[in-house]
Design a protein around this motif. Structure first.
Motif, PDB file in Angstrom:
ATOM      1  N   THR A  18       0.835  -1.212   0.000  1.00  0.00           N
ATOM      2  CA  THR A  18       0.000   0.000   0.000  1.00  0.00           C
ATOM      3  C   THR A  18       0.861   1.250   0.000  1.00  0.00           C
ATOM      4  N   ARG A  19       1.947   1.243   0.772  1.00  0.00           N
ATOM      5  CA  ARG A  19       2.830   2.417   0.823  1.00  0.00           C
ATOM      6  C   ARG A  19       3.438   2.711  -0.541  1.00  0.00           C
ATOM      7  N   HIS A  24       2.261   6.255  -6.269  1.00  0.00           N
ATOM      8  CA  HIS A  24       1.949   6.292  -7.700  1.00  0.00           C
ATOM      9  C   HIS A  24       0.433   6.307  -7.895  1.00  0.00           C
ATOM     10  N   PRO A  25      -0.201   7.443  -7.642  1.00  0.00           N
ATOM     11  CA  PRO A  25      -1.665   7.513  -7.780  1.00  0.00           C
ATOM     12  C   PRO A  25      -2.105   7.209  -9.209  1.00  0.00           C
ATOM     13  N   LEU A  26      -3.248   6.559  -9.330  1.00  0.00           N
ATOM     14  CA  LEU A  26      -3.770   6.208 -10.643  1.00  0.00           C
ATOM     15  C   LEU A  26      -4.121   7.463 -11.426  1.00  0.00           C
TER      16      LEU A  26
END
Length: 220
Positions: A18-19, A24-26
């Protein structure tokens, strides 16, 4: 690339994954173009889920069930390895225990448990270190065949429903060869080499197509 460089870190826990993913947001929160159906809401999740399974099976083949990662030091020697049949069994168990479509779940598990289907029991080996490159390739090809079988089954079911309801004027529930060809993947336009001269599949070329689609920087 960041995931690959930090594979050992990511593999240690869901929190670590998760980190890294949070860095790297979609770029979008919609389905990809290839998973958008003309009929709203009928394709997105199932299409994306099949893509995930294809990536997984090709990835298992490419990394020899994790053995290649251990040999190169990218993961520790205690990392669990998967043979081709281990990976297939894991997909089957996920479908049985977590997939939320009851009919889909029932069909997949029953089909999987029948060894005659797709020659699963004699084509997927339990070997890891002794498995050949050809053995590893069988896993993604098996899943590809399963996917196409599901697509044809859904087409037949839709035809039968249409006959019962009289919604398309049909009087038979038999599907035409042209209709069946339209739902299998890849088609002749996207992979001409995937077909032999007699119209049967060339599985070696199918694997190459799966590889180029889901693992384009392959060395296998």
């Amino acid at each position: 690339d960041n995931l690959r460089r930090r594979l050992w870190y990511v593999s240690q826990s869901a929190d670590n994954l998760t980190r890294v993913l949070s860095e790297h947001p979609l770029p979008r929160r919609t389905w990809s173009r290839s998973c958008v159906s003309r009929t709203k809401g009928t394709m997105g999740f199932s299409c994306g889920f099949w893509k995930l399974l294809h990536v997984t099976t090709v990835g298992v083949a490419e990394q020899r069930g994790g053995l290649s990662l251990v040999e190169t030091g990218m993961v520790g020697p205690q990392t669990k390895l998967f043979s081709p049949i281990d990976a297939a069994d894991t997909i089957r168990d996920y479908m049985e225990n977590f997939f939320n479509c009851g009919t889909c779940r029932k069909y997949f598990v029953e089909n999987y448990n029948n060894c005659e289907n797709n020659r699963r029991c004699d084509r997927l080996t339990q070997e890891i270190e002794e498995a050949s490159i050809a053995d590893w390739k069988e896993l993604p090809v098996w899943l590809w065949e399963t996917h196409n079988e599901v697509s044809v089954r859904l087409l037949k079911e839709a035809k039968q429903r249409a006959k019962r309801l009289g919604s398309d004027g049909t009087t038979v529930d038999r599907i035409l060869f042209s209709e069946e060809i339209a739902v299998v993947w890849p088609n002749i336009e996207t992979c001409f080499l995937c077909f032999n001269d007699d119209g049967t599949w060339d599985e070696a070329e199918v694997f190459k197509y799966l590889e180029s689609t889901y693992w384009p920087d392959s060395d296998l």
